[in-house]
Scaffold this motif. Structure first.
Motif, mmCIF file in Angstrom:
data_model
loop_
_atom_site.group_PDB
_atom_site.id
_atom_site.type_symbol
_atom_site.label_atom_id
_atom_site.label_comp_id
_atom_site.label_asym_id
_atom_site.label_seq_id
_atom_site.Cartn_x
_atom_site.Cartn_y
_atom_site.Cartn_z
ATOM 1 N N GLN A 94 3.936 7.975 -2.996
ATOM 2 C CA GLN A 94 2.810 7.321 -2.333
ATOM 3 C C GLN A 94 3.287 6.019 -1.702
ATOM 4 O O GLN A 94 3.983 5.217 -2.340
ATOM 5 N N ASP A 97 -0.949 3.672 0.266
ATOM 6 C CA ASP A 97 -2.101 4.476 -0.167
ATOM 7 C C ASP A 97 -2.144 5.849 0.488
ATOM 8 O O ASP A 97 -3.219 6.465 0.608
ATOM 9 N N LEU A 99 -0.404 9.763 0.537
ATOM 10 C CA LEU A 99 0.415 10.707 -0.228
ATOM 11 C C LEU A 99 1.395 11.417 0.703
ATOM 12 O O LEU A 99 1.021 11.869 1.790
#
Length: 552
Positions: A94, A97, A99
């Motif tokens: 990550q 913020d 993925l």
């Protein structure tokens, strides 16, 4: 447009390739792109370019790859086992913020299941990457995992210790000291309450540091870390390599660990990369020996053997011979374990006995490579010896080493291995035995007025007045040892007619030695005394190193 159609349109595969790949896919399953690569019809880079165009996914490579610590920190907190993710080459992390997902096969249904289970509602960023880059990152994350598991502690952990400035500085300082003092090896030896660091300078070990045992785990782990070893593994021996620039010199450092009672013994062998100064003339040969060795190296076929115990400079002599022989008109191939120095213009092959790639197997392959000169690191067994003999008899010059005390013992050693005596007599051109003696320090050597000379000097028809004899004293330049640097002492024995007859008839070793002595060839002791008479080394050093039998 399907992948196969895109590849044909781009001119990367043919219709025939596509049909073969589809047939294989129906029979064995798998992704079409992977099948093309396995067939050899397509490179991975070309496939990724087309896949990127088809899927719109970016290609990640090189500096764009995430840091292993970032990936490990994120994946270790997931509800799924880290080992399962790594075993399946799934990588998640990550940043900002967002993925990110990387895998060998992004279409694997288990990735979709994982994302739906752990990250419902999130749309991750996916990337394409070369399989080798994914595998490399997986390996680095495994290593991060091993370090963290080993040093999981609420207090100041060993992991943080080995990254602290004092530990890094101490290890780097040790390596730099070793280079400055001309050491060939560094020994780190743990004991019950302390650990000792010793350095081998000019063949002799000197203690350089004694530290409390509490500091050993951090020092040992730091060395293993920079050598690329598994610092979690303490029960099995490991081998690694460090490449550094120390004191202005590029160095290859071979690291070996062995588990002991109080901890791992670590030995580092220092090998300078730059060997431009390596030459036969600089190894300490007397003019008659140098002339004879060069005659042997000029033979179109046969075997030339260099003998002596471990650490007697055999490999250095062979490398110097190769440096002299490579003139662009011949093909030179070596088989070594390990390859200690890289020689430009020479094809060097690393043997790997653990996977079955032995000297003998490598030699068989080499003979199909049209070599003129073959260098075998060591004749260790009958298979290697037989192929070396066959190579010599079929028009190749073979250079190799053998572990014997003197030149005469080489013939009996080869026969003891199981070779036929007539093959040994027919193929061997010459045998050289050697040792390394320390050279006197030029700053503090003293003239010896009444030298205690052994009988061998007088048997050569010489007297004490023949030469300038010096002895060791000791000063700051040589760390009070009296010696600085090393040189070789040699015994060279060509295979003459009478000697061939003795070898062929399997004559006793003493008879072979007697013939060599009667032919006037200098032994190790005599050659050492010649060098001592020139003030290059001391009589004591020659007597320490040269092997002399009791009956002599």
């Amino acid at each position: 447009m399907r992948l196969g159609e895109r590849l044909i349109r781009a001119g990367l595969v043919t219709d025939e390739d596509l049909q073969r790949a589809l047939n294989l896919q129906r029979q064995a399953g798998g992704r079409l792109g992977s099948i093309f690569i396995r067939m050899g019809a397509l490179s991975e880079d070309a496939l990724l370019a087309v896949l990127g165009e088809q899927s719109g996914l970016p290609l990640m490579a090189g500096a764009e790859m995430p840091a292993p610590s970032v990936v490990y920190a994120f994946m270790s907190g997931l509800p799924v086992k880290l080992t399962w993710l790594l075993d399946n080459n799934f990588l998640l992390w990550q940043e900002s913020d967002e993925l990110h997902v990387l895998a060998k096969d992004l279409n694997d249904s288990r990735i979709a299941d994982l994302l739906n289970y752990s990250f419902a509602g999130q749309e991750p960023r996916r990337y394409l990457a070369r399989a080798q880059d994914v595998e490399s990152l997986v390996g680095h994350v495994r290593r991060e995992s091993a370090v963290s598991e080993l040093f999981r502690d609420d207090s100041q952990t060993l992991k943080s210790l080995i990254e602290e400035a004092p530990v890094i500085e101490l290890v780097n300082n040790l390596l730099a000291q070793a280079v400055d003092s001309g050491a060939s090896d560094i020994h780190v030896e743990p004991e019950e309450a302390r650990f000792t660091v010793r350095m081998r300078v000019d063949g002799v070990l000197h203690t350089r540091m004694v530290q409390p045992f509490e500091r050993y785990p951090a020092i040992g782990s730091r060395i293993k870390l920079i050598a690329g070893l598994d610092i979690a593994e303490k029960r099995l021996p490991q081998d690694g390599r460090i490449t550094l620039r120390l004191s202005g010199k590029d160095m290859d450092i071979r690291v070996s660990t062995a588990p002991g009672v109080f901890g791992e013994s670590i030995v580092m062998r220092l090998l300078p990369k730059n060997r431009d100064s390596l030459s036969l003339a600089g190894l300490g040969f007397e003019p008659d020996h140098l002339k004879m060795l060069r005659q042997w190296l000029a033979f179109p076929n046969g075997i030339v053997l260099v003998t002596g115990p471990t650490g007697s400079g055999k490999s250095t002599t062979l490398y110097a011979a190769l440096e002299e022989m490579r003139d662009g008109s011949n093909k030179i191939i070596t088989v070594e374990d390990p390859v200690e120095y890289q020689v430009s213009g020479v094809t060097q092959i690393q043997a790997h006995a653990e996977i079955g790639y032995t000297f003998a197997r490598a030699l068989r392959a080499i003979l199909r490579q049209d070599p003129d000169v073959i260098m075998v690191g060591e004749v260790r067994d009958l298979d290697t010896a037989q192929i070396a003999i066959q190579s010599a008899l079929t028009g190749h010059l073979v250079l190799s080493t053998l572990h014997t005390n003197d030149a005469a013992s080489a013939f009996t050693r080869l026969v003891d291995m199981g070779l036929e005596p007539f093959l040994v007599a027919a193929s061997v051109r010459g045998v050289q035995a050697q040792r390394l003696v320390r050279k006197l320090c030029e700053h503090c050597a003293e003239v010896e007025v009444e030298p205690a000379l052994p009988a061998a000097w007088y048997e050569m028809g010489r007297s004490a007045a023949d030469g300038v004899w010096m002895s060791a004293r000791g000063c700051a330049h040589c760390h009070q040892t009296g010696y600085r640097g090393r040189m070789g002492i040699y015994e060279l024995v060509p295979l003459s007619g009478p000697l061939q007859k003795l070898v062929n008839n399997q004559a006793p070793l003493q008879e072979i030695k007697a013939l060599i002595k009667s032919q006037g060839y200098r032994g190790l002791l005599e050659d050492g005394l010649v060098k001592a008479s020139k003030g290059l080394t001391s009589i004591e050093e020659v007597m320490r190193v040269a092997y002399v039998e009791q009956d002599e």
